[in-house]
Design a protein around this motif. Structure first.
Motif, mmCIF file in Angstrom:
data_model
loop_
_atom_site.group_PDB
_atom_site.id
_atom_site.type_symbol
_atom_site.label_atom_id
_atom_site.label_comp_id
_atom_site.label_asym_id
_atom_site.label_seq_id
_atom_site.Cartn_x
_atom_site.Cartn_y
_atom_site.Cartn_z
ATOM 1 N N GLU A 87 -0.101 -17.114 -36.492
ATOM 2 C CA GLU A 87 -0.132 -15.883 -37.512
ATOM 3 C C GLU A 87 -1.090 -15.097 -37.132
ATOM 4 O O GLU A 87 -1.152 -13.872 -37.342
ATOM 5 C CB GLU A 87 -0.172 -16.598 -38.786
ATOM 6 N N LEU A 88 -2.604 -15.391 -36.670
ATOM 7 C CA LEU A 88 -3.592 -14.560 -36.380
ATOM 8 C C LEU A 88 -3.837 -14.453 -34.706
ATOM 9 O O LEU A 88 -4.391 -13.176 -34.733
ATOM 10 C CB LEU A 88 -4.689 -15.352 -37.142
ATOM 11 N N ALA A 89 -3.598 -15.435 -34.063
ATOM 12 C CA ALA A 89 -3.757 -15.306 -32.576
ATOM 13 C C ALA A 89 -3.114 -14.037 -31.905
ATOM 14 O O ALA A 89 -3.943 -13.503 -31.140
ATOM 15 C CB ALA A 89 -3.868 -16.755 -31.846
ATOM 16 N N PRO A 90 -1.900 -13.731 -32.055
ATOM 17 C CA PRO A 90 -1.299 -12.879 -31.581
ATOM 18 C C PRO A 90 -1.889 -11.446 -31.558
ATOM 19 O O PRO A 90 -1.769 -10.690 -30.454
ATOM 20 C CB PRO A 90 0.133 -12.862 -32.008
ATOM 21 N N GLY A 91 -2.445 -11.038 -32.498
ATOM 22 C CA GLY A 91 -3.224 -9.585 -32.796
ATOM 23 C C GLY A 91 -4.575 -9.679 -32.582
ATOM 24 O O GLY A 91 -5.144 -8.783 -32.629
ATOM 25 N N ALA A 92 -5.257 -11.056 -32.209
ATOM 26 C CA ALA A 92 -6.629 -11.115 -32.226
ATOM 27 C C ALA A 92 -6.863 -10.389 -30.721
ATOM 28 O O ALA A 92 -6.212 -10.455 -29.650
ATOM 29 C CB ALA A 92 -6.980 -12.406 -32.200
ATOM 30 N N PRO A 93 -8.384 -10.289 -30.755
ATOM 31 C CA PRO A 93 -8.776 -9.884 -29.339
ATOM 32 C C PRO A 93 -8.835 -10.748 -28.432
ATOM 33 O O PRO A 93 -8.731 -11.979 -28.733
ATOM 34 C CB PRO A 93 -10.039 -9.425 -29.640
ATOM 35 N N ASP A 94 -8.853 -10.398 -26.923
ATOM 36 C CA ASP A 94 -8.799 -11.791 -25.957
ATOM 37 C C ASP A 94 -9.858 -12.661 -26.093
ATOM 38 O O ASP A 94 -9.307 -13.861 -25.985
ATOM 39 C CB ASP A 94 -8.859 -11.215 -24.510
ATOM 40 N N GLU A 95 -10.930 -12.500 -26.293
ATOM 41 C CA GLU A 95 -12.051 -13.563 -26.663
ATOM 42 C C GLU A 95 -11.845 -14.281 -27.881
ATOM 43 O O GLU A 95 -11.991 -15.308 -27.736
ATOM 44 C CB GLU A 95 -13.412 -12.893 -26.936
ATOM 45 N N GLU A 96 -11.289 -13.807 -28.845
ATOM 46 C CA GLU A 96 -10.823 -14.678 -30.023
ATOM 47 C C GLU A 96 -9.783 -15.565 -29.725
ATOM 48 O O GLU A 96 -9.738 -16.879 -29.968
ATOM 49 C CB GLU A 96 -10.652 -13.750 -31.265
#
Length: 257
Positions: A87-96
């Motif tokens: 739910e969160l990783a797809p829209g997160a910055p690359d580092e996150e």
């Protein structure tokens, strides 16, 4: 925040607010954010919340089984990490995203190790469970099929054995999924009542026995258990009572006679 009407950025940033309960958070994820959470993951997350509450308010008791605690925490962490990854990783910055991926792999290594140890302990308990002449149900604390319904009941896996009204409430909430919060909010009857034998509010209806001895009703205080035909409800006050009517033609409780 528990009450969205009181949401203020300034209070949020300094921590001056009442946070949501786990039930409120899950309810919002499902009904507002349209997030799909399986029943299994719901039980795992609530189990982790129970352990968190014990640590925060009482600390862990000395007789707590460390492996049982790990068995509760590990699958919940897996469920939470899968939620973050989905739910969160797809829209997160690359580092996150890279951090999420590394954390997931690290946690899953530990989860698999714990799962092996849990299986070994559960296998060692199989003879005692198979020989039990009383109902064995899922423990409302560790969620293993190792809770013996005798007297106040006890779990062979995690040693959980509180007073009956506490374990009955926990079983209804954690195993049957009948949340008090949702019952108050949406209505409906919860499957726990006063036991007709001991009088304590520890008689659970819709019991899910997992071993050789079956039962539909079970008291977590005195150990009474029976099938559906063993109990009936008073036609007047709806109290549960023995199906043996002592010659009476109507189903009437002692209080209503």
């Amino acid at each position: 925040m528990a009450d969205l009407r009181e949401a203020q950025r300034a209070k949020y940033e300094i921590g001056d607010f009442k946070s949501v309960t786990i039930d409120q958070a899950l309810d919002r994820l499902v009904n507002i954010a349209n997030v799909t959470i399986s029943d299994k993951d719901l039980r795992r997350i609530k189990g982790l919340n129970r352990v968190r509450n014990q640590v925060a308010h009482f600390a862990l008791l000395s007789d707590n089984n460390p492996l049982a605690i790990k068995a509760t925490v590990a699958p919940a962490m897996e469920a939470l990490l899968r939620f973050i990854e989905r739910e969160l990783a797809p829209g997160a910055p690359d580092e996150e995203r890279r951090l999420i991926s590394r954390t997931y792999r690290s946690v899953m290594e530990q989860v698999r190790t714990i799962e092996v140890m849990v299986r070994e302990l559960l296998n060692s308990l199989k003879p005692a469970i198979a020989e039990a002449d009383i109902p064995v149900v899922k423990c409302p604390e560790c969620m293993q099929d190792t809770f013996l319904l005798e007297g106040k009941g006890r779990c062979l896996f995690c040693s959980y054995s509180p007073i009956g009204i506490v374990s009955a409430e926990a079983y209804v909430e954690n195993v049957l999924g009948k949340s008090r919060y949702r019952a108050v909010k949406h209505g409906g009857e919860r499957p726990v009542s006063n036991c007709h034998w001991c009088g304590e509010e520890a008689l659970v209806h819709g019991l899910q026995a997992t071993a050789t001895v079956d039962a539909a009703h079970g008291c977590f205080e005195c150990g009474y258990f029976g099938d559906y035909q063993d109990l009936e409800r008073c036609t007047s006050c709806r109290e549960w009572m023995s199906a043996d009517r002592d010659g009476l033609t109507d189903v009437i409780s002692t209080n209503c006679r």
